[in-house]
Enzyme design. Structure first.
Site, PDB file in Angstrom:
ATOM      1  N   HIS A 208      48.028  -6.369   6.814  1.00  0.00           N
ATOM      2  CA  HIS A 208      47.106  -5.370   7.379  1.00  0.00           C
ATOM      3  C   HIS A 208      46.208  -5.865   8.508  1.00  0.00           C
ATOM      4  O   HIS A 208      45.462  -5.078   9.080  1.00  0.00           O
ATOM      5  CB  HIS A 208      46.224  -4.767   6.274  1.00  0.00           C
ATOM      6  CG  HIS A 208      45.154  -5.708   5.790  1.00  0.00           C
ATOM      7  ND1 HIS A 208      45.343  -6.525   4.718  1.00  0.00           N
ATOM      8  CD2 HIS A 208      43.913  -5.970   6.251  1.00  0.00           C
ATOM      9  CE1 HIS A 208      44.256  -7.245   4.525  1.00  0.00           C
ATOM     10  NE2 HIS A 208      43.373  -6.935   5.437  1.00  0.00           N
TER      11      HIS A 208
HETATM   12  C1  UD1 Z   1      39.300  -3.481   7.016  1.00  0.00           C
HETATM   13  C2  UD1 Z   1      38.528  -4.687   7.517  1.00  0.00           C
HETATM   14  C3  UD1 Z   1      39.305  -5.956   7.209  1.00  0.00           C
HETATM   15  C4  UD1 Z   1      39.689  -6.015   5.752  1.00  0.00           C
HETATM   16  C5  UD1 Z   1      40.412  -4.751   5.338  1.00  0.00           C
HETATM   17  C6  UD1 Z   1      40.669  -4.783   3.854  1.00  0.00           C
HETATM   18  C7  UD1 Z   1      37.133  -4.311   9.502  1.00  0.00           C
HETATM   19  C8  UD1 Z   1      37.028  -4.515  10.967  1.00  0.00           C
HETATM   20  N1  UD1 Z   1      38.315  -4.632   8.959  1.00  0.00           N
HETATM   21  O1  UD1 Z   1      40.485  -3.396   7.779  1.00  0.00           O
HETATM   22  O2  UD1 Z   1      38.500  -7.080   7.514  1.00  0.00           O
HETATM   23  O3  UD1 Z   1      40.519  -7.139   5.544  1.00  0.00           O
HETATM   24  O4  UD1 Z   1      39.598  -3.614   5.642  1.00  0.00           O
HETATM   25  O5  UD1 Z   1      41.718  -3.972   3.479  1.00  0.00           O
HETATM   26  O6  UD1 Z   1      36.195  -3.889   8.872  1.00  0.00           O
HETATM   27  N2  UD1 Z   1      43.059   3.949   6.535  1.00  0.00           N
HETATM   28  C9  UD1 Z   1      43.484   5.004   5.772  1.00  0.00           C
HETATM   29  N3  UD1 Z   1      42.922   5.160   4.543  1.00  0.00           N
HETATM   30  C10 UD1 Z   1      41.982   4.338   4.038  1.00  0.00           C
HETATM   31  C11 UD1 Z   1      41.537   3.283   4.832  1.00  0.00           C
HETATM   32  C12 UD1 Z   1      42.087   3.104   6.088  1.00  0.00           C
HETATM   33  O7  UD1 Z   1      44.352   5.759   6.173  1.00  0.00           O
HETATM   34  O8  UD1 Z   1      41.532   4.542   2.901  1.00  0.00           O
HETATM   35  C13 UD1 Z   1      43.656   3.759   7.877  1.00  0.00           C
HETATM   36  C14 UD1 Z   1      42.997   4.622   8.937  1.00  0.00           C
HETATM   37  O9  UD1 Z   1      43.981   4.973   9.865  1.00  0.00           O
HETATM   38  C15 UD1 Z   1      42.028   3.653   9.564  1.00  0.00           C
HETATM   39  C16 UD1 Z   1      42.834   2.358   9.518  1.00  0.00           C
HETATM   40  O10 UD1 Z   1      43.527   2.415   8.278  1.00  0.00           O
HETATM   41  O11 UD1 Z   1      41.653   4.001  10.857  1.00  0.00           O
HETATM   42  C17 UD1 Z   1      42.005   1.094   9.588  1.00  0.00           C
HETATM   43  O12 UD1 Z   1      41.024   1.113   8.579  1.00  0.00           O
HETATM   44  P1  UD1 Z   1      39.685   0.260   8.753  1.00  0.00           P
HETATM   45  O13 UD1 Z   1      38.852   0.398   7.549  1.00  0.00           O
HETATM   46  O14 UD1 Z   1      39.040   0.555  10.058  1.00  0.00           O
HETATM   47  O15 UD1 Z   1      40.200  -1.216   8.870  1.00  0.00           O
HETATM   48  P2  UD1 Z   1      41.216  -2.005   7.941  1.00  0.00           P
HETATM   49  O16 UD1 Z   1      42.412  -2.299   8.757  1.00  0.00           O
HETATM   50  O17 UD1 Z   1      41.378  -1.347   6.647  1.00  0.00           O
HETATM   51  N1  UDP Z   2      44.954  -5.673  -3.566  1.00  0.00           N
HETATM   52  C1  UDP Z   2      45.108  -4.575  -4.375  1.00  0.00           C
HETATM   53  N2  UDP Z   2      46.173  -3.760  -4.166  1.00  0.00           N
HETATM   54  C2  UDP Z   2      47.086  -3.986  -3.188  1.00  0.00           C
HETATM   55  C3  UDP Z   2      46.922  -5.115  -2.356  1.00  0.00           C
HETATM   56  C4  UDP Z   2      45.819  -5.918  -2.558  1.00  0.00           C
HETATM   57  O1  UDP Z   2      44.318  -4.369  -5.301  1.00  0.00           O
HETATM   58  O2  UDP Z   2      48.027  -3.203  -3.050  1.00  0.00           O
HETATM   59  C5  UDP Z   2      43.829  -6.551  -3.802  1.00  0.00           C
HETATM   60  C6  UDP Z   2      44.143  -8.019  -3.849  1.00  0.00           C
HETATM   61  O3  UDP Z   2      44.629  -8.390  -5.119  1.00  0.00           O
HETATM   62  C7  UDP Z   2      42.805  -8.629  -3.518  1.00  0.00           C
HETATM   63  C8  UDP Z   2      42.196  -7.637  -2.521  1.00  0.00           C
HETATM   64  O4  UDP Z   2      42.939  -6.420  -2.693  1.00  0.00           O
HETATM   65  O5  UDP Z   2      41.985  -8.691  -4.666  1.00  0.00           O
HETATM   66  C9  UDP Z   2      42.331  -8.104  -1.105  1.00  0.00           C
HETATM   67  O6  UDP Z   2      41.928  -7.065  -0.242  1.00  0.00           O
HETATM   68  P1  UDP Z   2      42.572  -6.818   1.184  1.00  0.00           P
HETATM   69  O7  UDP Z   2      43.872  -7.515   1.272  1.00  0.00           O
HETATM   70  O8  UDP Z   2      42.545  -5.353   1.423  1.00  0.00           O
HETATM   71  O9  UDP Z   2      41.500  -7.423   2.174  1.00  0.00           O
HETATM   72  P2  UDP Z   2      41.120  -8.901   2.655  1.00  0.00           P
HETATM   73  O10 UDP Z   2      40.977  -9.753   1.441  1.00  0.00           O
HETATM   74  O11 UDP Z   2      42.182  -9.361   3.581  1.00  0.00           O
HETATM   75  O12 UDP Z   2      39.844  -8.696   3.387  1.00  0.00           O
END
Ligand code: UD1
Ligand code: UDP
Length: 375
Positions: A208
């Site tokens: 992601h």
């Molecule tokens: C965010 C964090 C990242 C973290 C990740 C965990 C920032 C800059 N990034 O990235 O550090 O590792 O969360 O998972 O804060 N979307 C959906 N549904 C949701 C959430 C997101 O459809 O419930 C889609 C939307 O198109 C959205 C895109 O994902 O615009 C990005 O979501 P966003 O929360 O901005 O950043 P992440 O890539 O999730």
């Molecule tokens: N995780 C989850 N479901 C998934 C993938 C990840 O519960 O399908 C959990 C994972 O076990 C860990 C956390 O999400 O505890 C990590 O979050 P994410 O990868 O979204 O963000 P990051 O750690 O990179 O910020």
């Protein structure tokens, strides 16, 4: 102490699940969810699964560009924090919700407590790096998860308020992982997902990071997962909705041997890691969990802020970036098709994690009030 704690994303809900019971035992906690993540599979389901309290304030911010999303969080957080007038605002990790919580509090003169302080990838192209640098420089309490994080802060001239509390996520993994040790838990997940999953008989993947949503990167890791998967050993990819949207927009399709599933719950994620032949991920959290569980892990990034997980030749994790040749080589040595079922069975049978007690240490440090020399 009165604390406003701010979450917004999946990993922050998971971290809050580790801290909230202790925080609420010892302090008054106003729980704020920015709603940065909003799908049930990314956010809503974790409240029930992890026993989190419903947020006292749900801001419903959702997605958007960095400035737009962070700006709307600031607009919503500022009056809320002013009204609550807490002794501290606590933020987790390195997302835009972290940045907004820290900045809104600091501008109001409210001390900031940063959980997971001091991590550095030393790559400012990563949005998380900017968020964590700013949060650390605004924070009064800097709860570092590792000795390396403490050293990073020292190198930036930050020593006051820095405490190595250990990794909060390990507290939770230690509390929960025994529930998924039995391979029967994997069989149940396989039935639910309609996939024949056996210990060591599949690979687990999550992707992601922003850099891996660029069109060239999407094609590169899609090909890498295609290399890794065989009809007898599929890749199970728990796909973040943002990555799914990026794949669609770029017109990149995944090979048929990659089984794409929705984001899963926390226990399912732990189970899918524990019983896998190997994990491929760019997630900070999954990277550490795979290391704690002892699962071979290929990290699809060029750099990591979790340097301990890729510490040396004996470490179970390795940085491969998007290098297909390196990924093939590392998988062949770390997760050979023949040996993996036995290795996975032994790993699960022997699993016993101990938490560092990070939640207790954080709460005690907050109870002690502002550290001497606080900025
Ligand atoms: C965010 C964090 C990242 C973290 C990740 C965990 C920032 C800059 N990034 O990235 O550090 O590792 O969360 O998972 O804060 N979307 C959906 N549904 C949701 C959430 C997101 O459809 O419930 C889609 C939307 O198109 C959205 C895109 O994902 O615009 C990005 O979501 P966003 O929360 O901005 O950043 P992440 O890539 O999730
Ligand atoms: N995780 C989850 N479901 C998934 C993938 C990840 O519960 O399908 C959990 C994972 O076990 C860990 C956390 O999400 O505890 C990590 O979050 P994410 O990868 O979204 O963000 P990051 O750690 O990179 O910020």
């Amino acid at each position: 102490m009165k604390i406003v704690s701010v979450v917004g994303t999946r990993p922050q809900l998971i971290k809050a699940a580790a801290l909230q019971p202790v925080l609420r035992r010892d302090h008054e906690d106003v729980f704020v969810d920015t709603g940065q993540h909003y799908d049930d599979a990314m956010a809503g389901n974790f409240f029930g699964e992890l026993g989190l309290a419903r947020p006292d304030h749900a801001l419903g911010i959702g997605g958007g560009g960095h400035g737009d999303q962070t700006g709307r969080m600031l607009i919503a957080l500022e009056p809320l924090i002013r009204e609550a007038a807490p002794d501290a605002v606590l933020v987790y990790g390195d997302t835009n919700s972290t940045l907004a919580g820290a900045l809104a509090a600091a501008k109001l003169g409210i001390p900031v407590a940063h959980v997971e302080a001091g991590l550095r990838s030393f790559d400012r192209r990563m949005p998380e790096e900017l968020n964590r640098v700013v949060a650390d420089h605004l924070a009064t309490w800097l709860f570092a998860p590792t000795a390396a994080a403490v050293a990073n802060l020292a190198a930036e001239g930050i020593a006051s308020g820095v405490i190595d509390v250990g990794d909060l996520m390990l507290d939770l993994a230690a509390r929960v992982s025994h529930e998924v040790r039995d391979p029967a838990s994997l069989a149940t997940i396989g039935e639910r997902l309609g996939l024949p999953l056996s210990p060591g008989g599949y690979l687990f993947a999550t992707v992601h990071r922003a850099e891996n949503r660029e069109p060239a990167a999407l094609a590169a890791w899609a090909a890498m997962l295609g290399d890794a998967a065989t009809p007898n050993r599929p890749v199970v990819l728990a796909l973040h909705p943002g990555t799914r949207a990026a794949l669609t927009a770029a017109g990149v399709t995944l090979p048929a041997t990659v089984a794409v599933v929705e984001p899963q719950g926390y226990r399912t994620s732990l189970a899918l890691q524990l019983h896998a032949a190997a994990v491929l991920t760019d997630s900070g959290g999954v990277q550490r969990e795979a290391a704690w569980l002892g699962v071979p892990c290929l990290v699809l990034r060029d750099r990591t802020e979790w340097v301990e997980t890729v510490g040396g030749p004996d470490s179970s994790s390795v940085l491969v970036g998007l290098d297909r040749t390196a990924a093939r080589r590392e998988l062949a040595t770390r997760a050979p098709v023949d040996g993996s079922p036995e290795i996975a069975a032994r790993r699960a049978a022997g699993l016993h994690l101990t938490g560092p007690g990070a939640a207790e240490r954080i709460s005690v440090a907050l109870s002690a009030g502002e550290p001497p020399g606080a900025r």
